[in-house]
Design a protein around this motif. Structure first.
Motif, PDB file in Angstrom:
ATOM      1  N   ARG A  65      10.433   4.220 -47.641  1.00 19.00           N
ATOM      2  CA  ARG A  65      11.054   5.268 -48.458  1.00 19.00           C
ATOM      3  C   ARG A  65       9.993   6.103 -49.171  1.00 19.00           C
ATOM      4  O   ARG A  65      10.099   7.332 -49.224  1.00 19.00           O
ATOM      5  CB  ARG A  65      12.011   4.664 -49.483  1.00 19.00           C
ATOM      6  N   GLU A  66       8.981   5.454 -49.699  1.00 16.85           N
ATOM      7  CA  GLU A  66       7.937   6.188 -50.410  1.00 16.85           C
ATOM      8  C   GLU A  66       7.122   7.061 -49.449  1.00 16.85           C
ATOM      9  O   GLU A  66       6.812   8.208 -49.753  1.00 16.85           O
ATOM     10  CB  GLU A  66       7.027   5.222 -51.174  1.00 16.85           C
ATOM     11  N   ALA A  67       6.776   6.535 -48.292  1.00 19.78           N
ATOM     12  CA  ALA A  67       6.037   7.328 -47.303  1.00 19.78           C
ATOM     13  C   ALA A  67       6.859   8.546 -46.882  1.00 19.78           C
ATOM     14  O   ALA A  67       6.332   9.662 -46.776  1.00 19.78           O
ATOM     15  CB  ALA A  67       5.687   6.470 -46.089  1.00 19.78           C
ATOM     16  N   ALA A  68       8.161   8.353 -46.658  1.00 23.96           N
ATOM     17  CA  ALA A  68       9.033   9.469 -46.271  1.00 23.96           C
ATOM     18  C   ALA A  68       9.140  10.482 -47.403  1.00 23.96           C
ATOM     19  O   ALA A  68       9.114  11.691 -47.170  1.00 23.96           O
ATOM     20  CB  ALA A  68      10.419   8.952 -45.893  1.00 23.96           C
ATOM     21  N   ARG A  69       9.244  10.007 -48.629  1.00 23.51           N
ATOM     22  CA  ARG A  69       9.341  10.918 -49.770  1.00 23.51           C
ATOM     23  C   ARG A  69       8.087  11.785 -49.854  1.00 23.51           C
ATOM     24  O   ARG A  69       8.163  13.007 -50.033  1.00 23.51           O
ATOM     25  CB  ARG A  69       9.531  10.144 -51.070  1.00 23.51           C
ATOM     26  N   LEU A  70       6.922  11.182 -49.689  1.00 21.94           N
ATOM     27  CA  LEU A  70       5.669  11.928 -49.789  1.00 21.94           C
ATOM     28  C   LEU A  70       5.525  12.969 -48.684  1.00 21.94           C
ATOM     29  O   LEU A  70       5.051  14.080 -48.925  1.00 21.94           O
ATOM     30  CB  LEU A  70       4.479  10.970 -49.758  1.00 21.94           C
ATOM     31  N   LEU A  71       5.921  12.617 -47.458  1.00 24.57           N
ATOM     32  CA  LEU A  71       5.719  13.525 -46.329  1.00 24.57           C
ATOM     33  C   LEU A  71       6.854  14.524 -46.123  1.00 24.57           C
ATOM     34  O   LEU A  71       6.611  15.654 -45.701  1.00 24.57           O
ATOM     35  CB  LEU A  71       5.546  12.733 -45.032  1.00 24.57           C
ATOM     36  N   LEU A  72       8.086  14.128 -46.386  1.00 18.10           N
ATOM     37  CA  LEU A  72       9.225  14.944 -45.983  1.00 18.10           C
ATOM     38  C   LEU A  72       9.792  15.818 -47.094  1.00 18.10           C
ATOM     39  O   LEU A  72      10.267  16.915 -46.827  1.00 18.10           O
ATOM     40  CB  LEU A  72      10.335  14.054 -45.420  1.00 18.10           C
ATOM     41  N   ALA A  73       9.791  15.333 -48.315  1.00 21.01           N
ATOM     42  CA  ALA A  73      10.381  16.111 -49.411  1.00 21.01           C
ATOM     43  C   ALA A  73       9.555  17.376 -49.627  1.00 21.01           C
ATOM     44  O   ALA A  73       8.345  17.325 -49.784  1.00 21.01           O
ATOM     45  CB  ALA A  73      10.424  15.275 -50.678  1.00 21.01           C
ATOM     46  N   GLY A  74      10.219  18.499 -49.570  1.00 18.40           N
ATOM     47  CA  GLY A  74       9.548  19.775 -49.766  1.00 18.40           C
ATOM     48  C   GLY A  74       8.731  20.238 -48.571  1.00 18.40           C
ATOM     49  O   GLY A  74       7.955  21.181 -48.680  1.00 18.40           O
ATOM     50  N   SER A  75       8.886  19.588 -47.420  1.00 18.21           N
ATOM     51  CA  SER A  75       8.107  19.952 -46.239  1.00 18.21           C
ATOM     52  C   SER A  75       8.705  21.143 -45.495  1.00 18.21           C
ATOM     53  O   SER A  75       8.054  21.715 -44.637  1.00 18.21           O
ATOM     54  CB  SER A  75       8.012  18.764 -45.287  1.00 18.21           C
ATOM     55  N   GLY A  76       9.956  21.465 -45.789  1.00 18.36           N
ATOM     56  CA  GLY A  76      10.611  22.555 -45.093  1.00 18.36           C
ATOM     57  C   GLY A  76      11.205  22.145 -43.762  1.00 18.36           C
ATOM     58  O   GLY A  76      11.744  22.973 -43.043  1.00 18.36           O
ATOM     59  N   ILE A  77      11.125  20.883 -43.419  1.00 21.89           N
ATOM     60  CA  ILE A  77      11.715  20.394 -42.166  1.00 21.89           C
ATOM     61  C   ILE A  77      13.220  20.318 -42.358  1.00 21.89           C
ATOM     62  O   ILE A  77      13.705  19.692 -43.291  1.00 21.89           O
ATOM     63  CB  ILE A  77      11.146  19.020 -41.784  1.00 21.89           C
ATOM     64  N   GLU A  78      13.952  20.965 -41.488  1.00 25.10           N
ATOM     65  CA  GLU A  78      15.421  20.976 -41.542  1.00 25.10           C
ATOM     66  C   GLU A  78      15.961  20.683 -40.155  1.00 25.10           C
ATOM     67  O   GLU A  78      15.265  20.808 -39.158  1.00 25.10           O
ATOM     68  CB  GLU A  78      15.929  22.347 -41.998  1.00 25.10           C
ATOM     69  N   GLY A  79      17.230  20.305 -40.098  1.00 24.66           N
ATOM     70  CA  GLY A  79      17.901  20.158 -38.810  1.00 24.66           C
ATOM     71  C   GLY A  79      17.569  18.889 -38.048  1.00 24.66           C
ATOM     72  O   GLY A  79      17.594  18.892 -36.818  1.00 24.66           O
TER      73      GLY A  79
END
Length: 122
Positions: A65-79
């Motif tokens: 969860r922490e690794a995903a939060r660091l990489l994905l939150a605010g990354s602009g990846i959608e869909g």
């Protein structure tokens, strides 16, 4: 501090991603990714009893969860709908290596494009 991405929670959502999505395996995790156009990014986390008792499984999920939060939150990846599956090494792997595993798995699954090489100056 980046906010965490929305979650997959229901079994049928996990099964749909597993059946129709792409897989990318790394030493620290397995990533399943399913394109979901016109939807925000959603992430699910799972571990099996094969990797250890409840303490080990919970630690592995917290680290994912922490690794995903660091990489994905605010990354602009959608869909996309993503499922991160913990492996034996997830709970004990160096955290920087675990984040690198996730970054590589995202790239392999086509969720995140590979970084573009810098253009040479004329």
């Amino acid at each position: 501090m980046p906010a965490r991405p929305p979650r997959l929670k229901q079994r049928r959502e996990f099964r749909r991603v597993a059946e129709k999505g792409r897989r990318a395996a790394r030493p620290g995790l397995v990533l399943q990714a399913l394109p979901a156009p016109d939807r925000p990014l959603r992430v699910g986390f799972t571990t099996t009893k094969k990797i250890g008792n409840a303490v080990v499984r919970n630690r592995a999920r917290r680290r994912l969860r922490e690794a995903a939060r660091l990489l994905l939150a605010g990354s602009g990846i959608e869909g996309f709908e993503l499922v991160l599956i913990g492996r034996d090494a997830t709970a004990t792997r160096d955290f920087a290596a675990l984040v690198g595993d996730l970054r590589g798995a995202l790239r392999q699954a086509g969720v995140q494009p590979a970084e573009q090489p810098a253009e040479a100056a004329p």
